[in-house]
Write an enzyme that holds these catalytic residues in place. Structure first.
Site, PDB file in Angstrom:
ATOM      1  N   GLU A 241      -9.923   7.175   4.610  1.00 55.58           N
ATOM      2  CA  GLU A 241      -9.120   6.599   5.685  1.00 55.58           C
ATOM      3  C   GLU A 241      -8.440   7.672   6.527  1.00 55.58           C
ATOM      4  O   GLU A 241      -8.094   8.741   6.046  1.00 55.58           O
ATOM      5  CB  GLU A 241      -8.082   5.662   5.094  1.00 55.58           C
TER       6      GLU A 241
ATOM      7  N   ASP B 238       0.860  -1.180   0.000  1.00 54.57           N
ATOM      8  CA  ASP B 238       0.000   0.000   0.000  1.00 54.57           C
ATOM      9  C   ASP B 238       0.902   1.237   0.000  1.00 54.57           C
ATOM     10  O   ASP B 238       2.120   1.148   0.108  1.00 54.57           O
ATOM     11  CB  ASP B 238      -0.932  -0.009   1.214  1.00 54.57           C
TER      12      ASP B 238
END
Length: 848
Positions: free
Chosen positions: A525, A325
């Site tokens: 997020e 990620d």
């Protein structure tokens, strides 16, 4: 059901109807991980390895230099790589981050996306500098449709799709998403997210389909099939893209719902709860898996050889590649964003290094030459990358601009695609309350539509919509889409009714019925993490609106926009009907399909959505289906139809255990710009709201950057040509009372990094009661140039200014308009992060 059910009997009935697994699953089991690989399923690969293809891999690998191999493993971001650099290095892949657009143009057309894809592809196969002709591939976060592209079809976020519980619909949505992505020349999608969420305070709750693994497993299989095609049929053909099952593993089970936090489940619980989406996705042939930011019992998954290699690759027989990620490798102990042998040794095959790719490339090269990373590990990683590229036909397909769907703007937001999204909206709606069978509404009434979500496609779409956090969007950014108001107006007026839009609820003629559309503002997020599940504890304006209609005797329907179940007892009590609409996306018209009857008073579509997350009884309750002591307000699987009688009264308790975050501080820019504040640039007499990840105005340039996690900081460049500044301001420069949240002895605190010493004053300012400028009243400022001059360059440092400095200069926190501003007339390059008002007994900036 015609008879009223008790909550217990309702829960039992729903469990039977939904076919939930009888195996008990728990929220968290605190135990040391056993690390017995036999706990994990041994899967049979959906795509059997082909001898001829494997021979091609070996032949390619034998010809590649070490430099070419490492280039296949490094993934830069489009804002940080040029066509010339792609020609020089030949990177195996690249990505666009959320809110990153070709040529920094938010309104880039499909042709612009294809133009960039073609240029980078041609540079990758140009062997004049790097000697390589291996084609690159472009990855994107298309998580609820092709959500980075203006005009694309945006489907409900995953939480709404989970409520629909329709895998066949999910497969259609995935196929449409693949089509729209291919129209922009992109090969690879970072989806599906298969998090099994256990704590709804987590800011990514809406990215999960359900709190129960059964739905997640079925959906993972369906979406992978829709994106990639069926194994041994149309697998990765011209109408398909590479999928990514993410984030491996346990992201939805972190302690306290902390984003990127620690999952302390036992290994058996990790498998039973959090791994089932990977079982479904890998069985459908998923070709890539993204590693998770979270830790498992304190160890970052990005650095876990056990989970990435022994479990995923060896036990679960995954022969595709693992991608990290966004700078996830840099969070491993001992690593930085530009150097991390540990991640590659653990099993990361492609390292997402958006900003620091050049240093990472050079450091990785040196680590292989020194033996810190084995040549065999590099060969394994590159073999996996080549295997996926060969399976996807990237060596044989024409370049992006010449592919069958490339540049076809008619596919972006096509009506057939929007029709499926509209169906998804209808099926995702969950009816929580319907007092007196108020719904469906006769369409020929006088309907008042109010609330800040009524005519707001950005709000109803949520995060990951054009921009990463879903902020700074207007309805004009969603051409072809419909707001909830648009749909109700269209259908009601066609039936002879009238619809009045009044966001604040004012009206001249008393309506027959009021519809209030309200809920969470967009977030993604980090920014979406919450301390409790109480809906807007410091802002009860939506509740006041509902109560005003109730007191006036106006029947009221609440349409609640949210990325999670929330404690809304007061709002439920004040409503006659209450619909959980989740984050429906661009097709708000789907809501009117369900809540409005036809001219004869018959429902056109019934409510079929069922809660895939339990609804909390208190603001602090963490509750999941099949917990040992399961006592939600509304159970997993709950959802009324028009045939059901109402089960919720108007007397739900409104008492809460703790005060609503009094004196807890104010987050201004923590990971991203926090609501209700908006970023603005000004230069001389010009002032503009920031609407993208990069923005330039006069003498100042702005862009997002990374300090610890993705885009959690901003970078400002002042050229010294004129007085310029960056400010955080309230919406429309209206005043905000932040005084209840200010702690005793509060301070304005922030992280700062400078690239060069300032040569002129650098002002930190706060303003109140109206738009602020250098000469405006109610503006208090402090010069921090001295502190910046004393700082080491290129290192993050903390600064704080006691709020009394601003109070003494006239700042009134009950009328706050600009809680933070940085301005200078000089040349300055500075980065800022974690701007907040918090307790600080040792201020670092004197205001004497």
């Amino acid at each position: 059901m015609k008879t009223k059910l008790t909550m217990l009997s309702l829960a039992v009935a729903i469990a039977a109807l939904t076919g939930c697994s009888e195996n008990k699953v728990q929220s968290h089991v605190e135990a040391e991980p056993t690390r017995q690989v036999e706990n994990w399923p041994a899967l049979t690969p959906a795509i059997a390895q082909d001898e001829d293809l494997e021979a091609q891999i070996d032949a390619l690998l034998a010809k590649m230099t070490l430099e070419q191999k490492i280039a296949q493993m490094i993934q830069p971001e489009i804002r940080n790589i040029t066509v010339a650099e792609m020609r020089e290095y030949g990177f195996g892949s690249y990505l666009n981050g959320g809110g990153a657009f070709p040529y920094n143009n938010k309104h880039a057309m499909p042709a612009d996306w294809v133009k960039l894809a073609e240029a980078l592809y041609q540079a990758s196969v140009d062997d004049s500098l790097d000697g390589s002709t291996i084609p690159t591939m472009w990855g994107t976060d298309a998580v609820h449709g092709h959500n980075n592209v203006i005009g694309a079809t945006l489907f409900p976020h995953n939480i709404g799709l989970g409520a629909a519980n329709n895998p066949a619909l999910i497969e259609s949505i995935a196929e449409i998403t693949a089509t729209e992505v291919l129209a922009t020349g992109i090969d690879w999608i970072f989806a599906p997210t298969v998090a099994v969420v256990r704590d709804d305070r987590w800011g990514r709750t809406y990215e999960g389909y359900s709190e129960h693994p059964d739905i997640v497993k079925a959906y993972s299989r369906a979406i992978v099939k829709g994106l990639q095609g069926a194994p041994n049929k149309d697998f990765l053909g011209d109408n398909r893209v590479i999928s990514t099952v993410k984030h491996f593993v346990g992201d939805g089970g972190t302690v306290d719902g902390d984003d990127q936090g620690d999952n302390i489940a036992s290994e058996k619980a990790l498998v039973a709860l959090h791994a089932q989406g990977y079982v479904g996705g890998l069985e459908a042939g998923a070709q890539s898996v993204m590693a998770s930011f979270n830790s498992w019992h304190g160890e970052k998954v990005h650095g876990s050889y056990y989970l990435l290699t022994q479990v995923l690759k060896e036990r679960m027989n995954f022969d595709g590649f693992v991608v990290s990620d966004w700078n996830g490798h840099g969070q491993i102990a001992g690593c930085t964003n530009d150097s991390c042998a540990e991640a590659i040794n653990a099993g990361i095959d492609i390292v997402m290094a958006p900003n620091d790719w050049k240093a990472l490339y050079n450091n990785t090269l040196a680590q292989v030459k020194s033996g810190e990373i084995a040549h065999s590990r590099i060969d394994d990683a590159v073999s996996r990358i080549l295997r996926v590229k060969l399976r996807a036909g990237l060596f044989d397909k024409p370049s992006p601009a010449k592919r069958p769907l490339a540049g076809n703007s008619d596919l972006i937001g096509a009506q057939a695609h929007r029709d499926v999204a509209r169906q998804a909206v209808r099926e995702s709606l969950v009816l929580l309350k319907n007092k007196g069978q108020l719904l469906p509404l006769m369409p020929n009434q006088h309907i008042l539509l109010s609330g800040d979500g009524a005519d707001n496609i950005g709000k109803q779409s949520g995060g990951w919509s054009i921009t990463w956090q879903g902020t700074n969007n207007t309805n004009d950014d969603f051409p072809g889409g419909t707001s909830i108001y648009d749909g109700i107006k269209q259908q009601a007026e066609a039936a002879g009714g009238t619809v009045t839009l009044s966001e604040d609820g004012d009206f001249e003629h008393k309506p027959d019925v009021a519809i209030v559309v309200f809920g969470e503002d967009p977030y993604a997020e980090g920014h979406g993490d919450r301390a409790t599940l109480e809906y807007k504890p410091s802002d009860k304006s939506d509740l006041a609106l509902l109560k005003r209609f109730k007191q006036a005797g106006i029947p009221t329907v609440a349409i609640f926009i949210s990325g999670r179940p929330m404690w809304v007892n007061p709002e439920l009590n004040a409503s006659d009907a209450f619909v959980a609409a989740w984050l429906p996306g661009s097709e708000g018209v789907g809501i009117s399909d369900v809540i409005l009857a036809d001219k004869n008073g018959e429902a056109k579509y019934d409510f079929t959505g069922k809660l895939s997350y339990s609804w909390p009884k208190t603001p602090t309750q963490i509750v999941n289906y099949q917990d040992e002591h399961y006592d939600p307000l509304l159970p997993y699987g709950f959802g009324l139809s028009y045939a059901d009688k109402n089960v919720l009264s108007d007397n739900l308790t409104e008492q809460i255990e703790t005060p609503a975050n009094l004196g807890s501080g104010v987050d201004l820019l923590v990971r991203s710009i926090n609501k209700p504040w908006q970023g603005h640039l000004y230069s001389s007499a010009q002032n503009q709201a920031i609407n993208a990840n990069t923005h330039t105005l006069g003498g100042i340039s702005y862009r997002t950057t990374d300090r610890e996690v993705q885009e959690d900081a901003i970078q400002l460049l002042f050229d010294g040509s004129r007085s310029s500044g960056f400010r955080l301001a309230s919406e429309s420069y209206f005043r905000e009372d932040i005084s209840p949240s200010i702690p005793t002895d509060g301070a304005l605190a922030f992280k700062v990094k400078i690239a060069a010493k300032p040569d002129k004053p650098v002002w930190i300012a706060m303003s109140c009661e109206g738009e602020a400028d250098e000469n405006g009243s109610c503006t208090a400022k402090v010069d921090i140039a001295e502190q910046l001059q004393a700082m080491p360059q290129a290192q993050w440092q903390s600064l704080s200014i006691n709020l009394n400095c601003f109070k003494a200069r006239g700042m009134d926190f009950t009328k706050t308009v600009v809680p933070f501003e940085l301005a200078t007339k000089g040349v300055l390059e500075i980065a800022l992060s974690e701007i907040k008002i918090s307790t600080d007994s040792t201020p670092t900036v004197s205001c004497d």
